[in-house]
Motif scaffolding. Structure first.
Motif, PDB file in Angstrom:
ATOM      1  N   LEU A   1      -5.219  -5.126  11.356  1.00 12.85           N
ATOM      2  CA  LEU A   1      -4.507  -5.124  10.517  1.00 12.85           C
ATOM      3  C   LEU A   1      -4.813  -4.779   8.988  1.00 12.85           C
ATOM      4  O   LEU A   1      -4.048  -4.195   8.470  1.00 12.85           O
ATOM      5  N   GLY A   2      -5.952  -5.191   8.666  1.00 15.12           N
ATOM      6  CA  GLY A   2      -6.419  -4.781   7.376  1.00 15.12           C
ATOM      7  C   GLY A   2      -6.559  -3.187   7.175  1.00 15.12           C
ATOM      8  O   GLY A   2      -6.274  -2.765   6.165  1.00 15.12           O
ATOM      9  N   SER A   3      -7.196  -2.573   8.240  1.00 15.53           N
ATOM     10  CA  SER A   3      -7.232  -1.219   8.089  1.00 15.53           C
ATOM     11  C   SER A   3      -5.910  -0.441   8.120  1.00 15.53           C
ATOM     12  O   SER A   3      -5.768   0.521   7.514  1.00 15.53           O
ATOM     13  N   GLN A   4      -4.968  -0.896   8.869  1.00 16.79           N
ATOM     14  CA  GLN A   4      -3.800  -0.309   8.831  1.00 16.79           C
ATOM     15  C   GLN A   4      -2.953  -0.390   7.401  1.00 16.79           C
ATOM     16  O   GLN A   4      -2.332   0.489   6.997  1.00 16.79           O
ATOM     17  N   ARG A   5      -2.989  -1.506   7.021  1.00 11.34           N
ATOM     18  CA  ARG A   5      -2.255  -1.773   5.595  1.00 11.34           C
ATOM     19  C   ARG A   5      -3.358  -0.994   4.635  1.00 11.34           C
ATOM     20  O   ARG A   5      -2.582  -0.540   3.514  1.00 11.34           O
ATOM     21  N   ARG A   6      -4.602  -0.759   4.655  1.00  7.63           N
ATOM     22  CA  ARG A   6      -5.300  -0.228   3.808  1.00  7.63           C
ATOM     23  C   ARG A   6      -4.988   1.397   3.853  1.00  7.63           C
ATOM     24  O   ARG A   6      -4.714   2.028   2.802  1.00  7.63           O
ATOM     25  N   GLU A   7      -4.717   1.934   5.105  1.00 11.35           N
ATOM     26  CA  GLU A   7      -4.371   3.305   5.162  1.00 11.35           C
ATOM     27  C   GLU A   7      -2.934   3.440   4.780  1.00 11.35           C
ATOM     28  O   GLU A   7      -2.680   4.541   4.049  1.00 11.35           O
ATOM     29  N   ARG A   8      -2.159   2.665   4.829  1.00 13.01           N
ATOM     30  CA  ARG A   8      -0.688   2.512   4.293  1.00 13.01           C
ATOM     31  C   ARG A   8      -0.991   2.757   2.747  1.00 13.01           C
ATOM     32  O   ARG A   8      -0.166   3.451   2.017  1.00 13.01           O
ATOM     33  N   GLY A   9      -1.686   1.952   2.238  1.00 15.04           N
ATOM     34  CA  GLY A   9      -1.648   2.065   0.903  1.00 15.04           C
ATOM     35  C   GLY A   9      -2.501   3.213   0.405  1.00 15.04           C
ATOM     36  O   GLY A   9      -1.900   3.959  -0.525  1.00 15.04           O
ATOM     37  N   ASN A  10      -3.230   3.816   1.164  1.00 14.86           N
ATOM     38  CA  ASN A  10      -3.836   5.517   0.925  1.00 14.86           C
ATOM     39  C   ASN A  10      -2.525   6.349   0.739  1.00 14.86           C
ATOM     40  O   ASN A  10      -2.324   7.310   0.098  1.00 14.86           O
TER      41      ASN A  10
ATOM     42  N   ALA B   1       3.470   0.723  -4.919  1.00 14.48           N
ATOM     43  CA  ALA B   1       3.467   0.391  -3.398  1.00 14.48           C
ATOM     44  C   ALA B   1       1.876   0.193  -2.821  1.00 14.48           C
ATOM     45  O   ALA B   1       1.747  -0.446  -1.763  1.00 14.48           O
ATOM     46  N   ALA B   2       1.398   1.186  -3.378  1.00 13.34           N
ATOM     47  CA  ALA B   2      -0.410   1.091  -2.712  1.00 13.34           C
ATOM     48  C   ALA B   2      -0.989   0.061  -3.070  1.00 13.34           C
ATOM     49  O   ALA B   2      -1.572  -0.663  -2.297  1.00 13.34           O
ATOM     50  N   LEU B   3      -0.724  -0.356  -4.239  1.00 18.14           N
ATOM     51  CA  LEU B   3      -1.370  -1.769  -4.529  1.00 18.14           C
ATOM     52  C   LEU B   3      -0.947  -2.952  -3.692  1.00 18.14           C
ATOM     53  O   LEU B   3      -1.607  -3.743  -3.324  1.00 18.14           O
ATOM     54  N   ARG B   4       0.250  -2.824  -3.643  1.00 16.85           N
ATOM     55  CA  ARG B   4       0.908  -3.988  -2.840  1.00 16.85           C
ATOM     56  C   ARG B   4       0.386  -4.038  -1.107  1.00 16.85           C
ATOM     57  O   ARG B   4      -0.014  -4.995  -0.465  1.00 16.85           O
ATOM     58  N   SER B   5      -0.005  -2.871  -0.705  1.00 18.08           N
ATOM     59  CA  SER B   5      -0.322  -2.576   0.520  1.00 18.08           C
ATOM     60  C   SER B   5      -1.718  -2.908   0.576  1.00 18.08           C
ATOM     61  O   SER B   5      -2.397  -3.648   1.728  1.00 18.08           O
ATOM     62  N   TYR B   6      -2.660  -2.558  -0.455  1.00 18.75           N
ATOM     63  CA  TYR B   6      -3.999  -3.035  -0.311  1.00 18.75           C
ATOM     64  C   TYR B   6      -4.015  -4.684  -0.517  1.00 18.75           C
ATOM     65  O   TYR B   6      -5.036  -5.234  -0.001  1.00 18.75           O
ATOM     66  N   ARG B   7      -3.223  -5.306  -1.229  1.00 17.48           N
ATOM     67  CA  ARG B   7      -3.322  -6.651  -1.395  1.00 17.48           C
ATOM     68  C   ARG B   7      -2.821  -7.214  -0.071  1.00 17.48           C
ATOM     69  O   ARG B   7      -3.617  -8.375   0.187  1.00 17.48           O
ATOM     70  N   LEU B   8      -1.919  -6.796   0.733  1.00 18.14           N
ATOM     71  CA  LEU B   8      -1.688  -7.310   1.955  1.00 18.14           C
ATOM     72  C   LEU B   8      -2.789  -6.909   3.104  1.00 18.14           C
ATOM     73  O   LEU B   8      -2.850  -7.840   3.851  1.00 18.14           O
ATOM     74  N   SER B   9      -3.632  -5.900   2.717  1.00 14.74           N
ATOM     75  CA  SER B   9      -4.679  -5.836   3.652  1.00 14.74           C
ATOM     76  C   SER B   9      -5.715  -6.615   3.519  1.00 14.74           C
ATOM     77  O   SER B   9      -6.372  -7.303   4.350  1.00 14.74           O
TER      78      SER B   9
ATOM     79  N   GLU C   1     -17.264  -4.831   4.650  1.00 15.44           N
ATOM     80  CA  GLU C   1     -17.085  -3.466   4.226  1.00 15.44           C
ATOM     81  C   GLU C   1     -15.601  -3.043   3.962  1.00 15.44           C
ATOM     82  O   GLU C   1     -15.209  -2.370   2.933  1.00 15.44           O
ATOM     83  N   GLN C   2     -14.766  -3.740   4.649  1.00 10.83           N
ATOM     84  CA  GLN C   2     -13.350  -3.249   4.342  1.00 10.83           C
ATOM     85  C   GLN C   2     -12.733  -4.162   3.437  1.00 10.83           C
ATOM     86  O   GLN C   2     -12.087  -3.365   2.395  1.00 10.83           O
ATOM     87  N   ARG C   3     -13.201  -5.319   3.016  1.00 10.73           N
ATOM     88  CA  ARG C   3     -12.854  -6.123   1.682  1.00 10.73           C
ATOM     89  C   ARG C   3     -13.155  -5.143   0.474  1.00 10.73           C
ATOM     90  O   ARG C   3     -12.251  -4.846  -0.536  1.00 10.73           O
ATOM     91  N   VAL C   4     -14.566  -4.571   0.656  1.00  7.19           N
ATOM     92  CA  VAL C   4     -14.914  -3.976  -0.497  1.00  7.19           C
ATOM     93  C   VAL C   4     -14.190  -2.647  -0.745  1.00  7.19           C
ATOM     94  O   VAL C   4     -13.886  -2.394  -1.926  1.00  7.19           O
ATOM     95  N   LYS C   5     -13.711  -2.135   0.290  1.00  9.23           N
ATOM     96  CA  LYS C   5     -13.105  -0.929   0.286  1.00  9.23           C
ATOM     97  C   LYS C   5     -11.790  -1.076  -0.431  1.00  9.23           C
ATOM     98  O   LYS C   5     -11.198  -0.237  -1.360  1.00  9.23           O
ATOM     99  N   CYS C   6     -11.022  -1.914   0.065  1.00 12.75           N
ATOM    100  CA  CYS C   6      -9.795  -2.395  -0.538  1.00 12.75           C
ATOM    101  C   CYS C   6      -9.811  -2.925  -1.915  1.00 12.75           C
ATOM    102  O   CYS C   6      -9.058  -2.690  -2.768  1.00 12.75           O
TER     103      CYS C   6
END
Length: 248
Positions: free
Chosen positions: A109-118, A128-136, A158-163
């Motif tokens: 889920l975290g990866s999907q939402r981060r990719e959506r933010g990208n 919208a990107a920021l909203r997706s990153y926060r959901l991630s 690693e995913q938290r740091v990327k987000c």
């Protein structure tokens, strides 16, 4: 029949998406999402809340409401392609409370939402990107059904740091330097030697006139990446500013 989805409610829809030539690019017999969370294209975000359970609708989406200027690799959508969606609203229910999830599901889920933010970031929709990153981040930090193993724990970190780095980039685009700095510092609490967060934190400190702090951070970034030209440039700019007559 039945009420239309309200803000915060979860919906289940059957979706078919096709190009102008009729080529099918999306088929999902049961897509579940919460409108407003940024997990689906904007055509569905805007269209599904106008529907009632059991209704079948067709949405002709211009490319800004589908996959934007760049298109998409998965699904395979050409650049600037309009799409026709056939959507059946199957169910509306109250948004789910945060449930304990296995670490692997949290990672997915975290990866999907981060990719959506990208995706939103590439379209310059930074809010919208920021909203997706926060959901991630919410997915990555949520309750879990079991303690993650060492590899899963490292991947979560690693995913938290990327987000958090992505949050900082989006905050900067929105003109919110303090929030961007806070995101960098949160990333560095998890990974003190993250080069991207160190560089951005140094730049933000320099912009605030906190030159001594900025120099320390940037020198640490340079130790980790001695060939980075951006860090050299930032340190040179600081040195010139500190040696200027006004500072003297």
């Amino acid at each position: 029949g039945g009420p239309r989805p309200l803000p915060g409610q979860e919906v289940s829809v059957k979706v078919l998406g096709a190009l102008e030539d009729g080529g099918l690019v999306e088929r999902d017999p049961r897509l579940i999402f919460v409108p407003g969370h940024g997990d689906v294209v904007q055509a569905l975000e805007l269209g599904v809340p106008t529907m009632q359970p059991g209704e079948v609708s067709f949405f002709l989406a211009a490319f800004p409401y589908a996959y934007g200027h760049p298109g998409s690799r998965e699904p395979d959508v050409p650049p600037e392609a309009p799409l026709l969606f056939e959507v059946t609203l199957l169910e509306v229910r109250d948004g789910p409370d945060p449930q304990p999830l296995p670490p692997a599901v949290r990672l997915r889920l975290g990866s999907q939402r981060r990719e959506r933010g990208n995706f939103h970031f590439a379209r310059a929709d930074f809010a919208a990107a920021l909203r997706s990153y926060r959901l991630s981040l919410r997915a990555l930090d949520g309750p879990t059904t079991a303690s993650p193993g060492p590899e899963e724990e490292e991947e979560l970190r690693e995913q938290r740091v990327k987000c958090l780095n992505n949050c900082a980039a989006a905050e900067l685009k929105l003109g919110r330097a303090e929030e961007a700095l806070a995101a960098c510092e949160a990333a560095l609490r998890i990974s003190p030697d993250n080069g991207r967060a160190l560089l951005r934190r140094g730049q933000l400190l320099a912009e605030q006139g906190r030159d001594a702090e900025a120099a320390l951070v940037l020198r640490r970034a340079l130790e980790l990446d001695p060939a980075n030209k951006v860090i050299h440039t930032e340190l040179s700019r600081l040195a010139k500013r500190q040696s200027s007559p006004s500072n003297t």
